[in-house]
Scaffold this active site. Structure first.
Site, short mmCIF file in Angstrom:
data_model
loop_
_atom_site.label_atom_id
_atom_site.label_comp_id
_atom_site.label_asym_id
_atom_site.label_seq_id
_atom_site.Cartn_x
_atom_site.Cartn_y
_atom_site.Cartn_z
N ASN A 12 0.87 -1.18 0.00
CA ASN A 12 0.00 0.00 0.00
C ASN A 12 0.91 1.22 0.00
O ASN A 12 1.46 1.59 1.03
CB ASN A 12 -0.88 -0.05 1.26
CG ASN A 12 -1.89 1.08 1.30
OD1 ASN A 12 -1.86 2.00 0.48
ND2 ASN A 12 -2.78 1.04 2.27
N ARG A 92 -2.57 -2.15 -3.42
CA ARG A 92 -3.75 -1.29 -3.30
C ARG A 92 -3.59 -0.16 -4.31
O ARG A 92 -2.60 0.56 -4.29
CB ARG A 92 -3.83 -0.73 -1.89
CG ARG A 92 -5.04 0.13 -1.70
CD ARG A 92 -5.14 0.60 -0.28
NE ARG A 92 -6.39 1.31 -0.09
CZ ARG A 92 -6.81 1.73 1.08
NH1 ARG A 92 -6.10 1.50 2.16
NH2 ARG A 92 -7.95 2.38 1.17
N HIS A 180 -12.74 3.31 -0.53
CA HIS A 180 -12.76 2.37 0.61
C HIS A 180 -13.38 1.03 0.21
O HIS A 180 -13.87 0.27 1.07
CB HIS A 180 -13.55 2.93 1.81
CG HIS A 180 -12.85 4.05 2.53
ND1 HIS A 180 -13.52 5.15 3.02
CD2 HIS A 180 -11.55 4.24 2.82
CE1 HIS A 180 -12.64 5.97 3.58
NE2 HIS A 180 -11.44 5.44 3.48
N HIS A 207 -17.34 3.21 7.47
CA HIS A 207 -15.87 3.12 7.57
C HIS A 207 -15.42 4.47 8.12
O HIS A 207 -15.32 5.46 7.39
CB HIS A 207 -15.26 2.83 6.19
CG HIS A 207 -13.76 2.80 6.22
ND1 HIS A 207 -13.03 1.64 6.05
CD2 HIS A 207 -12.84 3.78 6.43
CE1 HIS A 207 -11.74 1.91 6.14
NE2 HIS A 207 -11.60 3.22 6.36
N ARG A 240 -9.76 16.20 5.89
CA ARG A 240 -10.48 16.51 4.64
C ARG A 240 -11.89 17.04 4.95
O ARG A 240 -12.53 16.57 5.88
CB ARG A 240 -10.60 15.24 3.78
CG ARG A 240 -9.33 14.87 3.07
CD ARG A 240 -9.46 13.52 2.38
NE ARG A 240 -8.77 12.47 3.10
CZ ARG A 240 -8.90 11.17 2.86
NH1 ARG A 240 -9.72 10.74 1.92
NH2 ARG A 240 -8.24 10.29 3.57
N ASP A 282 -6.96 13.91 15.15
CA ASP A 282 -7.06 12.59 15.77
C ASP A 282 -8.24 12.56 16.75
O ASP A 282 -8.30 13.38 17.67
CB ASP A 282 -5.75 12.26 16.49
CG ASP A 282 -5.70 10.80 16.89
OD1 ASP A 282 -6.65 10.32 17.55
OD2 ASP A 282 -4.71 10.15 16.54
N ARG A 284 -8.88 10.62 19.11
CA ARG A 284 -8.50 10.40 20.52
C ARG A 284 -8.23 11.73 21.21
O ARG A 284 -8.67 11.97 22.33
CB ARG A 284 -7.27 9.50 20.61
CG ARG A 284 -7.59 8.06 20.38
CD ARG A 284 -6.35 7.26 20.15
NE ARG A 284 -5.75 7.63 18.86
CZ ARG A 284 -4.99 6.83 18.13
NH1 ARG A 284 -4.70 5.64 18.58
NH2 ARG A 284 -4.51 7.21 16.97
N GLU A 330 -14.24 1.24 15.09
CA GLU A 330 -13.95 0.06 15.91
C GLU A 330 -13.63 0.41 17.35
O GLU A 330 -13.81 -0.41 18.25
CB GLU A 330 -12.76 -0.71 15.31
CG GLU A 330 -13.07 -1.37 13.99
CD GLU A 330 -11.82 -1.89 13.28
OE1 GLU A 330 -10.89 -2.33 13.97
OE2 GLU A 330 -11.79 -1.85 12.04
N GLU A 378 -8.27 -4.57 5.07
CA GLU A 378 -8.10 -4.36 3.62
C GLU A 378 -6.94 -5.19 3.08
O GLU A 378 -6.99 -5.69 1.96
CB GLU A 378 -7.86 -2.86 3.36
CG GLU A 378 -9.13 -2.04 3.61
CD GLU A 378 -8.83 -0.61 4.01
OE1 GLU A 378 -8.14 -0.40 5.03
OE2 GLU A 378 -9.29 0.30 3.31
P1 AMP Z 1 -7.70 4.49 10.52
O1 AMP Z 1 -7.54 5.52 9.45
O2 AMP Z 1 -8.77 3.50 10.26
O3 AMP Z 1 -6.39 3.85 10.92
O4 AMP Z 1 -8.17 5.29 11.82
C1 AMP Z 1 -7.31 6.22 12.43
C2 AMP Z 1 -8.09 7.06 13.42
O5 AMP Z 1 -8.80 6.23 14.35
C3 AMP Z 1 -7.16 7.89 14.28
O6 AMP Z 1 -6.91 9.11 13.68
C4 AMP Z 1 -7.93 8.05 15.55
O7 AMP Z 1 -8.60 9.29 15.46
C5 AMP Z 1 -8.97 6.95 15.56
N1 AMP Z 1 -8.82 6.06 16.72
C6 AMP Z 1 -8.01 5.01 16.85
N2 AMP Z 1 -8.15 4.44 18.08
C7 AMP Z 1 -9.08 5.19 18.74
C8 AMP Z 1 -9.67 5.13 20.04
N3 AMP Z 1 -9.32 4.20 20.93
N4 AMP Z 1 -10.58 6.08 20.34
C9 AMP Z 1 -10.92 7.02 19.46
N5 AMP Z 1 -10.41 7.12 18.24
C10 AMP Z 1 -9.50 6.22 17.87
#
Ligand code: AMP
Length: 397
Positions: A12, A92, A180, A207, A240, A282, A284, A330, A378
């Site tokens: 990827n 990918r 996606h 997603h 975005r 983020d 979090r 998730e 993926e």
């Molecule tokens: P992905 O692009 O699917 O890898 O998702 C990344 C995003 O998932 C990160 O920028 C986080 O904002 C969010 N994320 C990952 N773990 C957590 C969590 N425990 N609580 C809240 N957001 C999370």
């Protein structure tokens, strides 16, 4: 699936990073990434037990681009396999255009065709393709398969793919493609096992990660999606903007005197959760922040997801289930809870304890619409496609 022991590499590649993994019949053997490509390249990888692996020695300043990165790690990757043999690489590729509704075996002609799509995805497509071409030159006998993020959505009806602009532009490729797709395809592939009642039903898959989109699935096939011509459309994302009145772009160009590049950077990299909150992209950080604007950014996100679930439920003519997946879907229980509460009118009845415990099903047994949390994968999808494409051609031992 293939004979036991078929080993495939999954790649990827982006503008500054190249993620890779190796699968043996659906089981991950190792994964890792080269990042900081072109600036300060870094390497990390781990085996299936999570133990860190030492990478290949850096040559000079390290790989200058994603193509160099792949040819740099390929001998190392093979050396990690012991007596196993690398049978193929699966890649990918963000854009397969209107023609590709499934993965395709890489040939020079295919690469030339896919390169014509670079103007449709200038920030991704060239970086996806360059390592494929490099591998074709360096190891021409190693079969390669291109797996497209757009392919899964080619089942969408024409009305779902059309923009209301003069139709001549649709013929030139200006239409809704959706992205996606590998993630959605993975969810569709596991639904019969993890949520059999939904497999033939009307499901919105959310997603929600750094990039975010929704897909309306009818019996496992895409009928509508929130992303469009590009991966900029639809839901607000980490950086975005998502759906935006196109007149805002005209306003930026005309009244703010911005260049095309400045507008592009603003919409792709400075908008979304980062732009709204001024705090972080983020989730979090946003969930932990006391800043009112961080709260507001999350409220906007939930509002937009819930509105779009309603829109996709209309495209499906009703709703049987919602599936949450990717980093936010998730892991972020409070976000899932708020979205489910905003979708109560559709028949979603959240089970707060199940949601907090991240149970596979997070709605009550009496909920008319079932909500599930299902991890996406993926890379596994790419590995499976690669093996299947080769098996179809009789190219496997
Ligand atoms: P992905 O692009 O699917 O890898 O998702 C990344 C995003 O998932 C990160 O920028 C986080 O904002 C969010 N994320 C990952 N773990 C957590 C969590 N425990 N609580 C809240 N957001 C999370």
């Amino acid at each position: 699936m293939s004979d036991p022991g078929t080993v495939v590499g999954v790649v990827n590649a982006g503008s500054s990073s190249l993620k890779f993994s190796v699968f043996e019949d659906g089981r991950s053997l190792l994964d890792g990434q080269v990042d900081g490509i072109g600036a300060r390249p870094g390497f990390r990888a781990k085996d299936s037990s999570g133990a860190a692996l030492t990478g290949p020695p850096l040559e000079g300043a390290g790989p200058a681009n994603p193509a160099d990165a792949l040819t740099w790690i390929l001998p190392w990757l093979r050396s990690q396999l012991g007596r196993r043999r690398l049978a193929a690489l699966g890649h990918r590729v963000v854009h397969g255009g209107a023609a590709h509704d499934r993965p395709a075996r890489v040939t020079l002609a295919l690469l030339d065709e896919l390169e014509c799509l670079c103007p449709l995805a200038p920030l991704h497509q060239p970086f996806n393709l360059a390592p494929i071409r490099a591998a074709l030159e360096v190891v021409p006998d190693l079969p390669q398969v291109a797996c497209f993020d757009t392919a899964f959505h080619r089942t969408m009806p024409e009305v779902s793919q059309a923009f209301a602009i003069p139709f001549a532009y649709a013929e030139k490729g200006v239409r809704r493609y959706g992205f996606h797709g590998l993630s959605y395809e993975h969810i569709a592939s596991v639904l019969p096992k993890v949520a059999p009642a939904l497999a033939d039903g009307r499901v919105v898959v959310a997603h929600l990660g750094n990039g975010a989109s929704l897909c309306a699935m009818q019996a496992g096939r895409s009928v509508a999606t929130t992303m469009g011509f590009s991966a900029l459309d639809g839901l607000p994302m980490g950086t975005r903007c998502g759906e935006l009145d196109p007149a805002v772009v005209l306003h930026f160009l005309r009244e703010e005197g911005m260049s095309v590049e400045e507008v592009e950077a603003l919409l792709y990299r400075r908008s979304g959760m980062l732009g709204l909150s001024g705090v972080s992209s983020d989730f979090r950080d946003l969930l932990a922040s006391q800043e009112p604007r961080a709260r507001f950014a999350l409220e906007v996100f939930v509002h937009r997801v819930a509105r779009s679930v309603g829109s996709l439920a209309a495209a499906l003519g009703g709703l049987d289930g919602i599936v949450f997946t990717a980093g936010v879907g998730e892991n972020a229980a409070p976000i899932r809870a708020s979205i489910c509460e905003a979708c109560a009118w559709l028949g979603v009845e959240l089970d707060p304890a199940a949601n907090a415990a991240r149970a596979p099903r997070i709605t009550t047994t009496s909920s008319r619409v079932a909500a599930h949390v299902i991890p996406t994968n993926e890379n596994l999808m790419i590995a499976r496609h690669t093996i299947a494409a080769l098996a179809t051609e009789g190219a496997l031992p």
